[in-house]
Design a protein around this motif. Structure first.
Motif, short mmCIF file in Angstrom:
data_model
loop_
_atom_site.label_atom_id
_atom_site.label_comp_id
_atom_site.label_asym_id
_atom_site.label_seq_id
_atom_site.Cartn_x
_atom_site.Cartn_y
_atom_site.Cartn_z
N ARG A 1 0.80 -1.14 0.02
CA ARG A 1 -0.01 -0.11 -0.19
C ARG A 1 0.80 1.16 -0.02
O ARG A 1 0.64 2.31 -0.75
CB ARG A 1 -1.09 0.27 1.23
N PHE A 2 1.95 1.31 0.96
CA PHE A 2 2.64 2.21 0.92
C PHE A 2 3.54 2.58 -0.46
O PHE A 2 3.79 3.65 -0.93
CB PHE A 2 3.64 2.14 2.32
N GLU A 3 3.86 1.37 -0.95
CA GLU A 3 4.58 1.54 -2.43
C GLU A 3 3.90 2.23 -3.28
O GLU A 3 4.33 2.77 -4.12
CB GLU A 3 5.06 0.03 -2.60
N GLU A 4 2.48 1.57 -3.48
CA GLU A 4 1.85 2.27 -4.56
C GLU A 4 1.48 3.85 -4.17
O GLU A 4 1.43 4.46 -5.39
CB GLU A 4 0.49 1.66 -4.37
N ALA A 5 1.75 4.34 -3.04
CA ALA A 5 1.72 5.80 -2.84
C ALA A 5 2.80 6.41 -2.74
O ALA A 5 3.05 7.72 -2.62
CB ALA A 5 0.98 5.96 -1.27
N SER A 6 4.08 5.81 -3.11
CA SER A 6 5.19 6.51 -3.12
C SER A 6 5.60 6.94 -4.71
O SER A 6 5.21 5.86 -5.59
CB SER A 6 6.31 5.69 -2.78
N HIS B 1 26.63 13.36 3.38
CA HIS B 1 25.90 12.41 3.01
C HIS B 1 26.47 10.91 3.27
O HIS B 1 27.72 10.79 3.26
CB HIS B 1 25.67 12.58 1.64
N LEU B 2 25.79 10.00 3.62
CA LEU B 2 25.95 8.69 3.85
C LEU B 2 25.21 8.04 2.37
O LEU B 2 23.96 8.04 2.17
CB LEU B 2 25.35 8.02 4.88
N ASP B 3 26.20 7.62 1.67
CA ASP B 3 25.75 7.22 0.11
C ASP B 3 25.76 5.64 0.05
O ASP B 3 26.86 4.94 0.19
CB ASP B 3 26.96 7.84 -0.91
N PHE B 4 24.55 5.19 0.19
CA PHE B 4 24.35 3.80 0.03
C PHE B 4 24.19 3.17 -1.49
O PHE B 4 23.73 1.98 -1.53
CB PHE B 4 23.33 3.39 0.86
N THR B 5 23.98 4.10 -2.38
CA THR B 5 23.36 3.72 -3.41
C THR B 5 24.14 2.48 -4.36
O THR B 5 23.74 2.02 -5.39
CB THR B 5 23.25 4.98 -4.48
N HIS B 6 25.36 2.54 -4.07
CA HIS B 6 26.33 1.65 -5.11
C HIS B 6 26.40 0.11 -4.00
O HIS B 6 27.03 -0.77 -4.62
CB HIS B 6 27.81 2.29 -4.97
N LEU B 7 25.73 0.19 -3.06
CA LEU B 7 25.67 -1.22 -2.42
C LEU B 7 24.64 -2.04 -2.72
O LEU B 7 23.45 -1.59 -2.95
CB LEU B 7 25.54 -1.07 -0.70
N ALA B 8 24.95 -3.18 -3.08
CA ALA B 8 23.78 -4.11 -3.55
C ALA B 8 22.75 -4.68 -2.53
O ALA B 8 21.61 -4.67 -2.85
CB ALA B 8 24.53 -5.61 -3.98
N ASP B 9 22.97 -4.50 -1.09
CA ASP B 9 22.21 -4.74 -0.18
C ASP B 9 22.32 -3.66 0.79
O ASP B 9 22.71 -3.93 1.92
CB ASP B 9 22.52 -6.20 0.47
N PRO B 10 21.84 -2.52 0.63
CA PRO B 10 22.11 -1.27 1.49
C PRO B 10 21.44 -1.49 2.92
O PRO B 10 20.48 -2.00 2.90
CB PRO B 10 21.45 0.02 0.55
N PRO B 11 22.07 -0.96 4.06
CA PRO B 11 21.64 -1.21 5.46
C PRO B 11 20.58 0.03 5.59
O PRO B 11 19.53 -0.40 6.51
CB PRO B 11 23.01 -0.88 6.21
N MET B 12 20.26 0.67 4.67
CA MET B 12 19.31 1.87 4.76
C MET B 12 18.75 2.14 3.48
O MET B 12 19.26 2.56 2.41
CB MET B 12 20.06 3.32 5.20
N ARG B 13 17.46 1.99 3.54
CA ARG B 13 16.68 2.35 2.21
C ARG B 13 15.57 3.26 2.67
O ARG B 13 15.25 3.45 3.77
CB ARG B 13 15.96 0.91 1.55
N ALA B 14 15.22 3.90 1.72
CA ALA B 14 14.09 5.14 2.01
C ALA B 14 12.94 4.99 0.91
O ALA B 14 13.19 4.26 -0.21
CB ALA B 14 14.77 6.46 1.74
N MET B 15 11.69 5.35 1.34
CA MET B 15 10.75 5.27 0.61
C MET B 15 10.27 6.77 0.69
O MET B 15 9.60 7.17 1.56
CB MET B 15 9.82 4.36 1.15
N PRO B 16 10.27 7.57 -0.65
CA PRO B 16 9.83 8.76 -0.65
C PRO B 16 8.20 8.81 -0.80
O PRO B 16 7.65 8.13 -1.39
CB PRO B 16 10.32 9.43 -2.04
N ILE B 17 7.65 9.59 0.59
CA ILE B 17 6.12 9.38 0.59
C ILE B 17 5.94 10.61 1.55
O ILE B 17 6.21 10.48 2.67
CB ILE B 17 5.47 7.97 1.07
N PRO B 18 4.93 11.29 1.32
CA PRO B 18 4.53 12.50 2.11
C PRO B 18 3.88 12.06 3.42
O PRO B 18 3.28 10.72 3.53
CB PRO B 18 3.53 13.29 1.29
#
Length: 497
Positions: A34-39, A54-71
């Motif tokens: 549900r949250f993914e569909e609203a993101s 910045h902590l740049d996790f974008t180059h890691l295959a399994d990053p320890p921190m993921r984000a979901m843009p959603i108001p």
């Protein structure tokens, strides 16, 4: 019952996304989709701001921190939708103006659309923000500091007079070239990035003014702030999102006073963005199942007290990294610049980056487990193992969709399943195989944390005794005295036929 002061959902922008451990909990509850569909971009490997770096996790295959843009307003809408599905009574326009409690109940005096009212319940949870009236009425101290700093956030369209360069920098008449990222001046910090024609900025100034959270930021105020920091006018296009926040660093001395609990901003305020919403939601996940146990009459002694013990520890952990961000942000002399440079060099190394990611994500929280000699997984969030059963492949997250405790046998230990069977009315019993088992068996609480684990090939004498102790400690007196026969597959729950 939910008593919400605001008569309608608020349009004032607050948090702009979720990240870290709360995404795992939403998966556990079976509502992440549900949250993914609203993101706008579900679960991206984040480039997370940290103390003007910045902590740049974008180059890691399994990053320890993921984000979901959603108001945040979408998060609130989805949670309210889910609460109503489960039977919650959500009453908008109801302001709590007084609270009293005794040994059995809590009574809230409420000012609602139809005048004064009074509501009595077994428990009350104050989730009413940093200026919590519930916290004050309960007499719970809220020590900490308020930094003399105001942060203004804006997303605006890029006007024609601003030239966007190929590397993301901008060229502004009267200002010249401004590099993407953080620009420090004697008057504050200006940070920006441009994505898909939208200029996202944060302007930080030392300021002692107090702002009402319900007072919206205007485009004029944002432009004036940019002028003060940059020394010249910054052309701004049409506003998309405007918000403002101050830096406060506080934590309630107690998360529980009798039958009154605190969660979210009522319990803690952190001096950096990107954490508070996640930590607040994790508070409620920890508390909910314990309140449920008490209401249904099977909570062991002291279970509700563990809410304070565990979540104040987690809050203090969040404060640690947000205070570090405040220190990195606020220093303006050469020593502070050197500290920032050293920190940025350190987090280029993957082990240090992963450690910082786990800290920000709340993925390194390990609740203290009573007793001694615990398995390394005890108190940690259960790993989302891929599980092979007679009915196909599943994972730990899918087992948790019922929000019940789970006993997971990974090594075909019928004698341990027999012990857990005494609690089958409260605990789901599952068997499965996994490619690299971290333990012979796991006992997982409804909030996803491991209450107990058996080491590989651990003798029944020790594993059985500690399992019984953990089941009793977290899930009360066994509701049935007989054991349950060995289960045949990972989808059974109860005696095998």
């Amino acid at each position: 019952m939910v008593l919400e002061r605001h008569p309608q959902p608020r349009d004032i922008p607050k948090a702009s996304g979720l990240g870290g451990r709360i995404l795992d909990l939403l998966r556990h509850r079976g509502i992440l989709r549900r949250f993914e569909e609203a993101s706008s971009n579900p679960q991206v490997a984040a480039r997370f701001p940290f103390g003007t770096m910045h902590l740049d996790f974008t180059h890691l295959a399994d990053p320890p921190m993921r984000a979901m843009p959603i108001p945040q307003r979408e998060v609130e809408r989805l949670l309210e939708e889910r609460a109503r599905e489960l039977g919650a009574d959500v009453r908008r326009g109801h302001d709590v103006v007084g609270v009293t409690q005794n040994d059995a109940t809590v009574t809230a005096d409420v000012r609602g659309p139809n005048g004064p009212d009074r509501v009595t319940a077994r428990y009350l949870v104050g989730c009413d923000g940093g200026r919590s009236r519930i916290r004050d009425l309960a007499g719970i101290a809220f020590p900490g500091v308020t930094y003399p700093e105001v942060n203004r956030l804006g997303q605006v369209t890029v006007p024609d007079s601003v030239t966007v360069l190929d590397n993301g920098d901008i060229d502004v008449p009267g200002l010249g070239r401004i590099r993407a990222g953080f620009t420090r001046t004697d008057r504050g910090v200006f940070a920006f990035a441009i994505t898909a024609g939208v200029l996202s900025m944060q302007i930080t100034e030392d300021e002692t003014a107090e702002y009402d959270d319900d007072e919206p930021l205007t485009l004029t105020e944002l432009a004036q702030s940019a002028r003060r920091v940059l020394g010249a006018d910054l052309p701004l296009g049409e506003p998309i999102r405007l918000s403002r926040y101050t830096f406060k660093d506080r934590q309630a001395e107690r998360y529980r006073h009798g039958r009154i609990m605190l969660a979210g901003d009522a319990a803690h305020l952190f001096p950096a963005t990107g954490t508070a919403l996640t930590v607040g939601m994790l508070d409620t996940v920890n508390l909910a199942w314990k309140l449920g146990a008490d209401i249904h009459g099977w909570a062991p002694a002291g279970l509700l007290d563990t809410y304070h013990d565990e979540r104040q520890l987690a809050g203090a952990r969040a404060q640690l990294q947000t205070r570090a961000q405040a220190a990195l942000r606020r220093g303006h002399d050469p020593a502070a610049e050197a500290l920032r440079q050293v920190f940025q060099e350190l987090v280029v190394d993957e082990p240090a980056l992963r450690r910082m990611g786990a800290l920000v994500a709340q993925a390194d929280v390990r609740y203290p487990m009573p007793g001694a000699g615990h398995h390394a997984l005890a108190g940690t969030f259960a790993p989302d193992l891929t599980l092979h059963t007679d009915r196909g492949t599943t994972n730990v997250a899918e087992l948790m969709h019922t929000a019940r405790p789970v006993f997971l046998d990974l090594a075909d230990r019928p004698e341990l399943r027999q012990i857990a069977g005494d609690w089958v009315a409260r605990v789901d019993i599952r068997t499965a195989k996994t490619d690299t088992p971290p333990a012979d068996a796991l006992l997982i609480r409804p909030d996803g944390h491991v209450a107990w684990a058996a080491t590989l090939d651990e003798p029944t004498a020790t594993a059985g005794a500690t399992l019984r102790d953990a089941l009793s400690r977290w899930f009360g007196t066994p509701p049935m005295s007989r054991g349950v026969p060995a289960l045949a597959d990972g989808c059974s729950n109860g005696p095998a036929s």
